[in-house]
Design a protein around this motif. Structure first.
Motif, PDB file in Angstrom:
ATOM      1  N   ILE A 268       0.868  -1.173   0.000  1.00  0.00           N
ATOM      2  CA  ILE A 268       0.000   0.000   0.000  1.00  0.00           C
ATOM      3  C   ILE A 268       0.907   1.225   0.000  1.00  0.00           C
ATOM      4  CG2 ILE A 268      -1.808   1.189   1.326  1.00  0.00           C
ATOM      5  CD1 ILE A 268      -2.641  -1.631   0.540  1.00  0.00           C
ATOM      6  N   ASP A 269       0.585   2.210  -0.818  1.00  0.00           N
ATOM      7  CA  ASP A 269       1.394   3.437  -0.864  1.00  0.00           C
ATOM      8  C   ASP A 269       1.127   4.255   0.400  1.00  0.00           C
ATOM      9  OD1 ASP A 269       2.505   5.972  -1.438  1.00  0.00           O
ATOM     10  OD2 ASP A 269       2.194   5.677  -3.590  1.00  0.00           O
ATOM     11  N   SER A 270       2.177   4.499   1.194  1.00  0.00           N
ATOM     12  CA  SER A 270       1.977   5.206   2.468  1.00  0.00           C
ATOM     13  C   SER A 270       1.563   6.663   2.267  1.00  0.00           C
ATOM     14  CB  SER A 270       3.241   5.133   3.329  1.00  0.00           C
ATOM     15  OG  SER A 270       4.335   5.679   2.637  1.00  0.00           O
ATOM     16  N   MET A 271       1.725   7.178   1.029  1.00  0.00           N
ATOM     17  CA  MET A 271       1.362   8.571   0.739  1.00  0.00           C
ATOM     18  C   MET A 271      -0.136   8.738   0.461  1.00  0.00           C
ATOM     19  SD  MET A 271       4.342  10.332   0.100  1.00  0.00           S
ATOM     20  CE  MET A 271       3.928  11.473  -1.204  1.00  0.00           C
ATOM     21  N   LEU A 272      -0.804   7.639   0.137  1.00  0.00           N
ATOM     22  CA  LEU A 272      -2.195   7.748  -0.310  1.00  0.00           C
ATOM     23  C   LEU A 272      -3.176   7.267   0.750  1.00  0.00           C
ATOM     24  CD1 LEU A 272      -1.871   6.224  -3.915  1.00  0.00           C
ATOM     25  CD2 LEU A 272      -1.750   8.632  -3.250  1.00  0.00           C
TER      26      LEU A 272
ATOM     27  N   ASN B  80       6.544  13.101  11.518  1.00  0.00           N
ATOM     28  CA  ASN B  80       5.228  12.864  12.125  1.00  0.00           C
ATOM     29  C   ASN B  80       4.144  12.507  11.114  1.00  0.00           C
ATOM     30  OD1 ASN B  80       5.110  15.407  11.153  1.00  0.00           O
ATOM     31  ND2 ASN B  80       4.656  16.424  13.102  1.00  0.00           N
ATOM     32  N   GLN B  81       4.447  12.662   9.825  1.00  0.00           N
ATOM     33  CA  GLN B  81       3.475  12.223   8.809  1.00  0.00           C
ATOM     34  C   GLN B  81       3.383  10.688   8.786  1.00  0.00           C
ATOM     35  OE1 GLN B  81       5.331  14.151   5.446  1.00  0.00           O
ATOM     36  NE2 GLN B  81       3.545  15.465   5.116  1.00  0.00           N
ATOM     37  N   LEU B  82       4.537  10.033   8.998  1.00  0.00           N
ATOM     38  CA  LEU B  82       4.548   8.567   8.875  1.00  0.00           C
ATOM     39  C   LEU B  82       3.661   7.888   9.919  1.00  0.00           C
ATOM     40  CD1 LEU B  82       5.616   6.086   7.366  1.00  0.00           C
ATOM     41  CD2 LEU B  82       7.595   6.092   8.895  1.00  0.00           C
ATOM     42  N   PRO B  83       3.822   8.202  11.220  1.00  0.00           N
ATOM     43  CA  PRO B  83       2.923   7.560  12.195  1.00  0.00           C
ATOM     44  C   PRO B  83       1.450   7.836  11.909  1.00  0.00           C
ATOM     45  CG  PRO B  83       4.564   8.915  13.334  1.00  0.00           C
ATOM     46  CD  PRO B  83       4.839   9.049  11.874  1.00  0.00           C
ATOM     47  N   THR B  84       1.128   9.028  11.412  1.00  0.00           N
ATOM     48  CA  THR B  84      -0.275   9.346  11.089  1.00  0.00           C
ATOM     49  C   THR B  84      -0.765   8.445   9.965  1.00  0.00           C
ATOM     50  OG1 THR B  84       0.170  11.627  11.681  1.00  0.00           O
ATOM     51  CG2 THR B  84      -1.844  11.238  10.443  1.00  0.00           C
ATOM     52  N   ALA B  85       0.063   8.313   8.921  1.00  0.00           N
ATOM     53  CA  ALA B  85      -0.315   7.467   7.785  1.00  0.00           C
ATOM     54  C   ALA B  85      -0.472   6.016   8.239  1.00  0.00           C
ATOM     55  CB  ALA B  85       0.742   7.573   6.691  1.00  0.00           C
ATOM     56  N   LEU B  86       0.427   5.550   9.096  1.00  0.00           N
ATOM     57  CA  LEU B  86       0.370   4.154   9.545  1.00  0.00           C
ATOM     58  C   LEU B  86      -0.875   3.901  10.390  1.00  0.00           C
ATOM     59  CD1 LEU B  86       4.137   3.473  10.437  1.00  0.00           C
ATOM     60  CD2 LEU B  86       2.887   2.727   8.398  1.00  0.00           C
ATOM     61  N   ARG B  87      -1.242   4.895  11.192  1.00  0.00           N
ATOM     62  CA  ARG B  87      -2.449   4.754  12.014  1.00  0.00           C
ATOM     63  C   ARG B  87      -3.690   4.625  11.134  1.00  0.00           C
ATOM     64  NH1 ARG B  87      -0.383   8.184  15.770  1.00  0.00           N
ATOM     65  NH2 ARG B  87      -1.307  10.015  14.771  1.00  0.00           N
ATOM     66  N   ARG B  88      -3.718   5.459  10.085  1.00  0.00           N
ATOM     67  CA  ARG B  88      -4.866   5.453   9.172  1.00  0.00           C
ATOM     68  C   ARG B  88      -4.974   4.104   8.458  1.00  0.00           C
ATOM     69  NH1 ARG B  88      -3.471   9.693   5.257  1.00  0.00           N
ATOM     70  NH2 ARG B  88      -2.474   7.896   4.342  1.00  0.00           N
ATOM     71  N   LEU B  89      -3.823   3.580   8.040  1.00  0.00           N
ATOM     72  CA  LEU B  89      -3.830   2.276   7.360  1.00  0.00           C
ATOM     73  C   LEU B  89      -4.223   1.163   8.326  1.00  0.00           C
ATOM     74  CD1 LEU B  89      -0.623   2.610   5.140  1.00  0.00           C
ATOM     75  CD2 LEU B  89      -2.993   2.668   4.376  1.00  0.00           C
ATOM     76  N   THR B  90      -3.760   1.269   9.569  1.00  0.00           N
ATOM     77  CA  THR B  90      -4.093   0.260  10.576  1.00  0.00           C
ATOM     78  C   THR B  90      -5.602   0.207  10.778  1.00  0.00           C
ATOM     79  OG1 THR B  90      -1.993   0.651  11.689  1.00  0.00           O
ATOM     80  CG2 THR B  90      -3.678  -0.486  12.965  1.00  0.00           C
ATOM     81  N   GLN B  91      -6.212   1.400  10.824  1.00  0.00           N
ATOM     82  CA  GLN B  91      -7.666   1.448  10.998  1.00  0.00           C
ATOM     83  C   GLN B  91      -8.376   0.799   9.816  1.00  0.00           C
ATOM     84  OE1 GLN B  91      -8.474   5.575  11.613  1.00  0.00           O
ATOM     85  NE2 GLN B  91      -8.080   5.458  13.819  1.00  0.00           N
ATOM     86  N   SER B  92      -7.911   1.113   8.606  1.00  0.00           N
ATOM     87  CA  SER B  92      -8.598   0.615   7.411  1.00  0.00           C
ATOM     88  C   SER B  92      -8.432  -0.883   7.223  1.00  0.00           C
ATOM     89  CB  SER B  92      -8.064   1.308   6.160  1.00  0.00           C
ATOM     90  OG  SER B  92      -8.219   2.682   6.284  1.00  0.00           O
ATOM     91  N   PHE B  93      -7.230  -1.401   7.514  1.00  0.00           N
ATOM     92  CA  PHE B  93      -6.962  -2.812   7.209  1.00  0.00           C
ATOM     93  C   PHE B  93      -7.100  -3.711   8.438  1.00  0.00           C
ATOM     94  CE2 PHE B  93      -5.065  -0.589   3.662  1.00  0.00           C
ATOM     95  CZ  PHE B  93      -5.483  -1.362   2.589  1.00  0.00           C
TER      96      PHE B  93
END
Ligand SMILES: Nc1nc2c(ncn2[C@@H]2O[C@H](COP(=O)(O)OP(=O)(O)OP(=O)(O)O)[C@@H](O)[C@H]2O)c(=O)[nH]1
Ligand SMILES: [Mg+2]
Length: 195
Positions: free
Chosen positions: A113-117, A150-163
């Motif tokens: 998954i692209d961490s930017m999207l 701090n963008q990376l942990p935010t992106a990872l949290r969002r992906l964790t929620q979705s998947f």
């Protein structure tokens, strides 16, 4: 850790795949997400799998041996590229679907998954489909070098929620996450999600 990768063959049909009991990890994800780059990073060899700025470059199942028969990595064609014709899309399905649904060797789907999207519907659909078929999956967030501290942990949290599973942060540029991924692949492939 020993992780020796060698190109084996490209297959355009399921019938071209080897008949043996070697476990396979399929590298899946949208076109351009960084599948071939991840494979090269794992191998520590830049030109092994063909990478490209042009989406839709990988059209075959490209097989790679790891540690002389311990594991096979399967670089899969990407999906979701808008400019690909309907015929090409159908070809993707005709190759990938039977591979994922019927291949006895398939031990793990590595879903990139692209961490930017934001999580994309096609990625979530595939993740659900894998779960429905009881195929263990490991979600990997690619291109994490492009996100700041701090963008990376935010992106990872969002992906964790979705998947519903914590993704592994990976970069083919810095090789972040590489050792962890190598280890997860070698120690009997296991997903990070509930199957
Ligand atoms: N910054 C950055 N760029 C990356 C990374 N991984 C891949 N890229 C770039 O993204 C583009 C696509 O990479 P590929 O590895 O060819 O992507 P792919 O998923 O194999 O693409 P298809 O085979 O077309 O499905 C290339 O321009 C790569 O250089 C990464 O970790 N960081
Ligand atoms: Mg590719």
């Amino acid at each position: 850790m020993r992780f020796d990768v060698a190109f084996l063959k490209s297959c355009s049909a399921i019938s071209d795949l080897p008949l043996d009991a070697i476990p396979e990890a399929a590298i899946l994800g949208r076109s351009n997400v960084g599948k071939s780059s991840l494979l090269n990073s794992l191998a520590g060899e830049k030109g092994l799998a063909k990478t490209s700025r042009t989406p839709g470059r990988t059209r075959l199942l490209n097989l790679f041996d790891v540690n002389s028969g311990k594991l096979r990595l399967v670089d899969c064609p990407g999906y979701g590229y808008a400019k690909v014709s309907r015929v090409e899309r159908e070809k993707w399905g005709a190759l990938i679907e039977p591979y994922l649904a019927e291949r006895p060797n398939l031990a793990l789907a590595v879903l990139l998954i692209d961490s930017m999207l934001d999580p994309q519907p096609l990625d979530l659909d595939l993740h659900d489909w894998l779960r429905g078929h009881q195929i263990p999956s490991l979600v990997v967030a690619t291109k994490c070098d492009r996100l700041s501290g701090n963008q990376l942990p935010t992106a990872l949290r969002r992906l964790t929620q979705s998947f519903g599973a914590q993704p592994l942060a990976f970069s083919s540029v810095t090789n972040a996450g590489r050792d962890q991924l190598r280890q997860s692949l070698l120690v009997k492939p296991q997903g990070n999600g509930v199957v």
